[in-house]
Design an enzyme around this catalytic site. Structure first.
Site, PDB file in Angstrom:
ATOM      1  N   CYS A  21       8.666   4.925   5.543  1.00 19.92           N
ATOM      2  CA  CYS A  21       7.623   4.259   4.756  1.00 19.92           C
ATOM      3  C   CYS A  21       6.398   3.953   5.606  1.00 19.92           C
ATOM      4  CB  CYS A  21       8.192   2.968   4.172  1.00 19.92           C
ATOM      5  SG  CYS A  21       6.949   1.936   3.385  1.00 19.92           S
TER       6      CYS A  21
ATOM      7  N   GLU B 136      -3.187  -3.142  -1.402  1.00 19.81           N
ATOM      8  CA  GLU B 136      -3.405  -2.039  -2.327  1.00 19.81           C
ATOM      9  C   GLU B 136      -2.639  -2.222  -3.627  1.00 19.81           C
ATOM     10  OE1 GLU B 136      -2.669   1.705  -0.481  1.00 19.81           O
ATOM     11  OE2 GLU B 136      -4.051   1.288   1.158  1.00 19.81           O
TER      12      GLU B 136
ATOM     13  N   CYS C  47       1.320  -0.794 -10.117  1.00 17.54           N
ATOM     14  CA  CYS C  47       2.228  -1.063  -9.001  1.00 17.54           C
ATOM     15  C   CYS C  47       1.559  -2.091  -8.097  1.00 17.54           C
ATOM     16  CB  CYS C  47       2.487   0.249  -8.265  1.00 17.54           C
ATOM     17  SG  CYS C  47       3.484   0.060  -6.795  1.00 17.54           S
TER      18      CYS C  47
HETATM   19  S1  SF4 Z   1       9.116  -0.859   4.750  1.00 17.79           S
HETATM   20 FE1  SF4 Z   1      10.751  -0.611   3.198  1.00 17.79          FE
HETATM   21  S2  SF4 Z   1      10.742  -2.548   2.071  1.00 17.79           S
HETATM   22 FE2  SF4 Z   1       8.819  -2.456   3.198  1.00 17.79          FE
HETATM   23  S3  SF4 Z   1       7.335  -1.576   1.772  1.00 17.79           S
HETATM   24 FE3  SF4 Z   1       8.223   0.121   2.925  1.00 17.79          FE
HETATM   25  S4  SF4 Z   1       9.962   0.871   1.680  1.00 17.79           S
HETATM   26 FE4  SF4 Z   1       9.393  -1.163   0.926  1.00 17.79          FE
END
Ligand code: SF4
Length: 355
Positions: A117, A90, A103
């Site tokens: 995340c 993406e 981005c």
């Molecule tokens: S897991 Fe951590 S390092 Fe990996 S994309 Fe997500 S925020 Fe970034």
């Protein structure tokens, strides 16, 4: 057919020399590919017809397949790109007041597993090649028709690049460096190093190299004010604890010179890292390591299955005020593109379901 996109300038020159052509042909090609954004050799009219025919028969400048391109109500945009092996990646455009940042992603998935995340839930599938990284910017320029011949630099909407999409760029260091050098090259896309920010979750041993090899701006996903919390929410902290990370940041800053500052990303997680005492710890940390810092406070964007919720507005404001009082710019990020999951930590295509 050989792909030309993603070759370094030197590699392109070597390729052209290998077919018995003069090096200036490589310069012409570079200009057409990265400055004009051409994908059709026939449009390269300063190259002789027979040579164009040869290029067409042996090389390709094709773009990757965009399987989804959504524009959000706030004008942010997201592209879901299907790679040759059918994996998806993406790219997002985040508009700012007059311009905006593309981005870009550097990996499919991510090995870091930050708990807040969504990409981290995908695990690492593979690194992107330099070509696959560069192509994301090219796809964005195609969409906005922002190639050099169409729009003057000052009028471009896609003014900045943030390496902040899927993946940890410093876990794919060589390809990321190669791609950014192509993107920055003054004879091609010519995006200035001052307009590029690389964001890392804290791969400390590679951080000084960013200053040496690329000279781009640095953002660090810090998200915690001490090792206890950071170990819990960012497993990478067990390998590179805060002391190592801050030493590396200091070294980066020393290499980049007095005027550089580092942006620390800080996602606001209710009851986890949002107390006033945490803000004070951050201030002490910056003072101890003598780091010129700016904080980006990011209200957490909840996603299905996430164990966290966003801090209350009142706590976020109080946190920002404490940092600002100590002299650190601490804007609270306005989340853009929530309706297309283009906000930070949401780049995994809603659990990678692109259908
Ligand atoms: S897991 Fe951590 S390092 Fe990996 S994309 Fe997500 S925020 Fe970034």
């Amino acid at each position: 057919m050989k792909e030309l996109i993603g070759l370094s300038k030197q590699e392109l020159e070597d390729e052209i020399k290998a077919i018995g052509e003069k090096p200036f042909r490589a310069k012409q090609l570079w200009h057409f590919i990265y400055n004009q954004g051409l994908t059709d050799f026939d449009l390269m009219t300063t190259i002789s017809k027979p040579l164009r025919k040869f290029f067409k028969e042996n090389y390709t400048l094709s773009r990757p397949k965009v399987i989804k391109n959504e524009i959000s109500s706030d004008k942010s945009a997201k592209w879901v790109i299907e790679l040759k092996d059918k994996k998806k990646v993406e790219t997002v455009f985040i508009p700012e007041e007059d311009r905006g940042a593309v981005c870009i992603s550097t990996q499919v998935g991510c090995a870091c597993g930050c708990k807040f995340c969504l990409t981290g839930t995908m695990k690492l599938q593979r690194n992107l090649s330099a070509r696959e990284i560069v192509e994301q910017v090219m796809v964005a320029r195609d969409t906005y028709n922002e190639w050099q011949n169409a729009v003057e630099e000052d009028n471009r909407v896609l003014s900045n690049i943030v390496v902040m999409g899927m993946g940890e760029p410093l876990h794919n260091y060589d390809n990321t460096v190669k791609a950014l050098k192509i993107i920055m090259d003054g004879d091609g896309m010519a995006i200035s190093k001052r307009r590029i920010t690389l964001s890392t979750s804290g791969v400390a041993d590679k951080i000084p190299l960013v200053a040496k090899d690329l000279e781009v701006k640095l953002a660090v996903s810090l998200h915690a004010s001490n090792d206890g919390i950071r170990n819990e929410i960012m497993p990478i902290n067990r390998k590179y604890p805060i002391n190592d990370l801050m030493e590396a940041c200091k070294e980066y800053q020393d290499l980049r010179g007095k005027r550089s500052y580092i942006t620390f990303e800080y996602v606001m997680l209710k009851g986890i890292n949002d107390k006033l005492s945490h803000a004070k710890e951050l201030i002490r940390m910056m003072e101890q390591y003598k780091i010129k810092a700016k904080f980006n406070l990011i209200p957490f964007n909840s996603w299905e299955g996430s164990e966290f919720t966003c801090s209350d507005d009142r706590d976020i404001i109080r946190f920002a005020e404490a940092l600002m009082k100590a002299g650190y710019a601490s804007p609270i990020r306005v989340s853009r593109g929530r309706d297309i999951s283009a906000a930070c930590g949401q780049l995994a295509g809603k659990n990678a379901n692109y259908d």
